[in-house]
Design an enzyme around this catalytic site. Structure first.
Site, short mmCIF file in Angstrom:
data_model
loop_
_atom_site.label_atom_id
_atom_site.label_comp_id
_atom_site.label_asym_id
_atom_site.label_seq_id
_atom_site.Cartn_x
_atom_site.Cartn_y
_atom_site.Cartn_z
N LYS A 151 43.52 106.32 11.17
CA LYS A 151 43.78 106.18 9.73
C LYS A 151 43.26 107.40 8.99
O LYS A 151 42.16 107.88 9.27
CB LYS A 151 43.13 104.90 9.20
CG LYS A 151 43.77 103.64 9.78
CD LYS A 151 43.38 102.40 9.02
CE LYS A 151 43.91 101.16 9.73
NZ LYS A 151 45.05 100.53 9.10
N HIS A 189 36.81 98.20 15.76
CA HIS A 189 37.17 98.88 14.51
C HIS A 189 35.96 99.09 13.61
O HIS A 189 35.71 100.17 13.11
CB HIS A 189 38.20 98.07 13.71
CG HIS A 189 39.46 97.78 14.46
ND1 HIS A 189 40.01 98.64 15.37
CD2 HIS A 189 40.30 96.71 14.42
CE1 HIS A 189 41.13 98.12 15.85
NE2 HIS A 189 41.32 96.95 15.28
N ASP A 202 41.79 103.00 19.47
CA ASP A 202 41.31 102.12 18.40
C ASP A 202 42.05 102.63 17.17
O ASP A 202 41.75 103.72 16.67
CB ASP A 202 39.79 102.27 18.23
CG ASP A 202 39.28 101.33 17.16
OD1 ASP A 202 39.92 101.22 16.10
OD2 ASP A 202 38.23 100.69 17.38
N HIS A 203 43.05 101.90 16.72
CA HIS A 203 43.96 102.50 15.74
C HIS A 203 43.24 102.84 14.43
O HIS A 203 43.75 103.63 13.64
CB HIS A 203 45.21 101.64 15.53
CG HIS A 203 45.02 100.44 14.67
ND1 HIS A 203 44.45 99.28 15.13
CD2 HIS A 203 45.34 100.21 13.37
CE1 HIS A 203 44.44 98.39 14.15
NE2 HIS A 203 44.96 98.93 13.07
N ASP A 213 37.46 90.98 18.15
CA ASP A 213 38.73 91.51 17.64
C ASP A 213 38.50 92.69 16.68
O ASP A 213 39.26 93.64 16.68
CB ASP A 213 39.48 90.38 16.91
CG ASP A 213 40.90 90.77 16.51
OD1 ASP A 213 41.54 91.48 17.31
OD2 ASP A 213 41.35 90.38 15.41
C1 BG6 Z 1 43.99 94.50 15.08
C2 BG6 Z 1 43.48 93.09 15.17
O1 BG6 Z 1 43.36 95.31 16.02
O2 BG6 Z 1 43.72 95.02 13.77
C3 BG6 Z 1 44.12 92.22 14.10
O3 BG6 Z 1 43.75 92.56 16.45
C4 BG6 Z 1 43.94 92.84 12.74
O4 BG6 Z 1 43.57 90.91 14.13
C5 BG6 Z 1 44.37 94.30 12.75
O5 BG6 Z 1 44.70 92.08 11.82
C6 BG6 Z 1 44.05 94.98 11.43
O6 BG6 Z 1 44.64 96.25 11.40
P1 BG6 Z 1 45.16 96.91 10.05
O7 BG6 Z 1 45.56 98.28 10.44
O8 BG6 Z 1 46.28 96.05 9.55
O9 BG6 Z 1 44.00 96.86 9.10
#
Ligand code: BG6
Length: 509
Positions: free
Chosen positions: A205, A263, A200-201, A258
């Site tokens: 952060k 997130h 989960d990126h 999503d």
């Molecule tokens: C992704 C979603 O996981 O995260 C996207 O699939 C979203 O829809 C994105 O735009 C947002 O990531 P960040 O790092 O740009 O806030």
């Protein structure tokens, strides 16, 4: 000589240097590889954080030579890397370990070729049988890929300390409770839980990790972190972009799948968890999962009062007109997929009893901002007749302009007794100068190091789906249209009503 034991490298080693290994990217033709994965690996190489002999193998169906793959990735890295321009020496060294395997995931021949390539890299680059498989492919392919890896002897025994196999799974981790459990079964058929890294990126952060430092490296905030002092918490995940050509994907996902289920809920668990006994992966995740288990389940008759879904209609973002969601390419003109969600969450435990968490997430909102705000209780007795109605607010800004700000009341200089909100601000950029590494850099390094703290464990995913699945099912079954909001606004009226019902309102961002 094994490059990793080359004495000339002594002194270059950074504190966290992984063992020699290969990263294999399935879905190497995709956007994620170009925009995030290769630039992140290149930046790790630039920071001398990859091991000697480090190699990357891309796997995808389009026939391509190693040279063509390298050229394509070079162009992408030059464009998307956070550090520019590319350092020729570092890139050339990195590219020497970059190669490509053509094939589909259903075809055993792909895996036989891959096996031969990995054996060759072990022999020529000293990668020692250590493998990270990155599944940047649709979740429906995960089971097949892992099964084929196991059949071709590419999964090391989970108890083998000498070699590691780690599999990174991109989200979504299922689309509901049943599919996530089925996905897990197929992964566990060949892998032990500690070999699986669900990414989960957001956890990569800086500002998200700083939540832990803020809470557990300071003594002054933690005593305030509970129902004794906090009135409520708001979490906003706003994006100004629309679905950006991903209409087909978004139609089957929607904002809840999503963003919210992963997130956003990850931010809530880190914010709300109890102090872990230490920072080992399981100690942290044990505490996070307890928060998820304490989420008060919503009864179907409460859905309407506690959850809002909405879709953007045409509007203007930053002065430019943009179409509504149902006019986007690959979107059904009758679609009921939500592009905005707002909810009230209640965490039924001693710390958070009676402290609502209001969360909202949406596309095509007024601007991009991810922010957690802690709204403290008002003073017990108003000595100042003109005290502003709203109390102290602590805002944790995840992005952009990462930072922390504390709002308090101050006397306005002068002979009167006027009061006004003022703020104490900490900004990452100003204090530390420049941006830190990208989330994927930190996370890929952690996988290579075998540190799963910032990855989601199976029971976390399960608990999160258990909470959200009933709501999703009800929305899917309902004939009611989602509410609407104008693109470029802060969401639909029912989202404001959700808080107004509790005599509260969204913080202005
Ligand atoms: C992704 C979603 O996981 O995260 C996207 O699939 C979203 O829809 C994105 O735009 C947002 O990531 P960040 O790092 O740009 O806030």
């Amino acid at each position: 000589m094994d490059l990793a034991t080359n004495p000339l490298r002594e002194g270059l080693a950074v504190e966290r240097l992984p063992a020699p290994c290969v990263v294999v990217i399935f879905g190497a033709a995709g956007d994620l590889t170009k925009r995030k994965l290769i630039p992140a690996l290149y930046n790790l190489a630039l920071a001398r954080m990859v091991p000697a002999g480090f190699s990357v193998v891309g796997v995808a169906r389009n026939a391509k030579s190693d040279e063509a793959f390298r050229a394509e990735q070079r162009e992408a890295a030059a464009r998307f890397s956070r550090t520019k321009p590319l350092d020729e020496v570092v890139w050339n060294d990195f590219a020497a370990g970059l190669s490509y395997v053509t094939g589909t995931f259903e075809d055993p021949a792909t895996f036989a070729t891959l096996r031969a390539r990995l054996d060759e890299l072990d022999a020529t680059r000293g990668t020692r049988g250590n493998r990270v498989f990155y599944l940047s492919t649709p979740p429906s392919t995960f089971g097949t890929i892992v099964e084929q890896l196991a059949k071709h002897g590419l999964v090391a025994d989970a108890r083998d300390d000498a070699h590691f196999t780690r599999v990174v799974c991109e989200k979504p981790h299922g689309t509901d409770l049943a599919s996530s459990r089925a996905l897990d079964l197929s992964l566990h058929a060949a892998l032990a839980e500690h070999q699986i890294y669900r990414i989960d990126h957001y956890l990569g952060k800086e500002a998200v990790q700083n939540l832990l430092a803020f809470r557990f490296a300071n003594s002054i905030f933690e005593p305030l972190w509970s129902r004794q002092h906090i009135d409520h918490v708001q979490v906003t995940f706003a994006e100004d972009i629309g679905v950006e050509g991903r209409g087909r994907f978004y139609e089957s996902a929607g904002a809840l799948r999503d963003i919210v289920q992963n997130h956003l809920i990850q931010l809530v668990t880190l914010f709300a968890m109890e102090p872990p006994v230490d920072f080992s992966a399981n100690a942290v995740r044990d505490e996070k999962v307890k928060v998820l288990r304490a989420l008060r389940p919503m009864r179907p008759e409460e859905f309407a009062a506690r959850a809002v879904r909405a879709q953007y209609r045409a509007g203007a973002v930053a002065g430019a007109s943009v179409p509504g969601y149902r006019e986007e390419p690959d979107v059904n003109p009758e679609s009921r997929t939500e592009t905005f969600v707002a909810m009230r969450l209640d965490i039924d435990n001693w710390r958070w009893g009676a402290v609502p968490f209001y969360i909202r997430a949406g596309k095509r909102l007024a601007r991009k901002v991810t922010d957690i705000s802690v709204h403290f209780k008002p003073v017990p007795h108003r000595l100042f007749p003109n005290l502003p109605a709203e109390g102290n607010v602590l805002a944790l800004r995840v992005q952009p302009d990462e930072g922390i700000s504390l709002r308090f009341n101050s006397k306005v200089p002068g002979v009167g007794n006027d009061l006004r909100h003022v703020a104490m601000d900490f900004r990452y950029g100003t204090t530390f100068g420049g941006a830190g590494p990208e989330a994927y850099e930190r996370l890929l390094l952690d996988v290579m190091l075998g540190d799963a703290t910032l990855f989601t464990r199976a029971d976390e995913v399960d608990a999160s789906w258990r909470f959200f699945s009933p709501l999703l099912e009800a929305w899917n079954a309902s004939d009611e249209r989602p509410a609407e909001y104008a693109a470029g606004s802060w969401g639909p009226t029912p989202s404001d009503a959700l808080l107004a019902r509790d005599n509260r309102r969204w913080r202005t961002l």
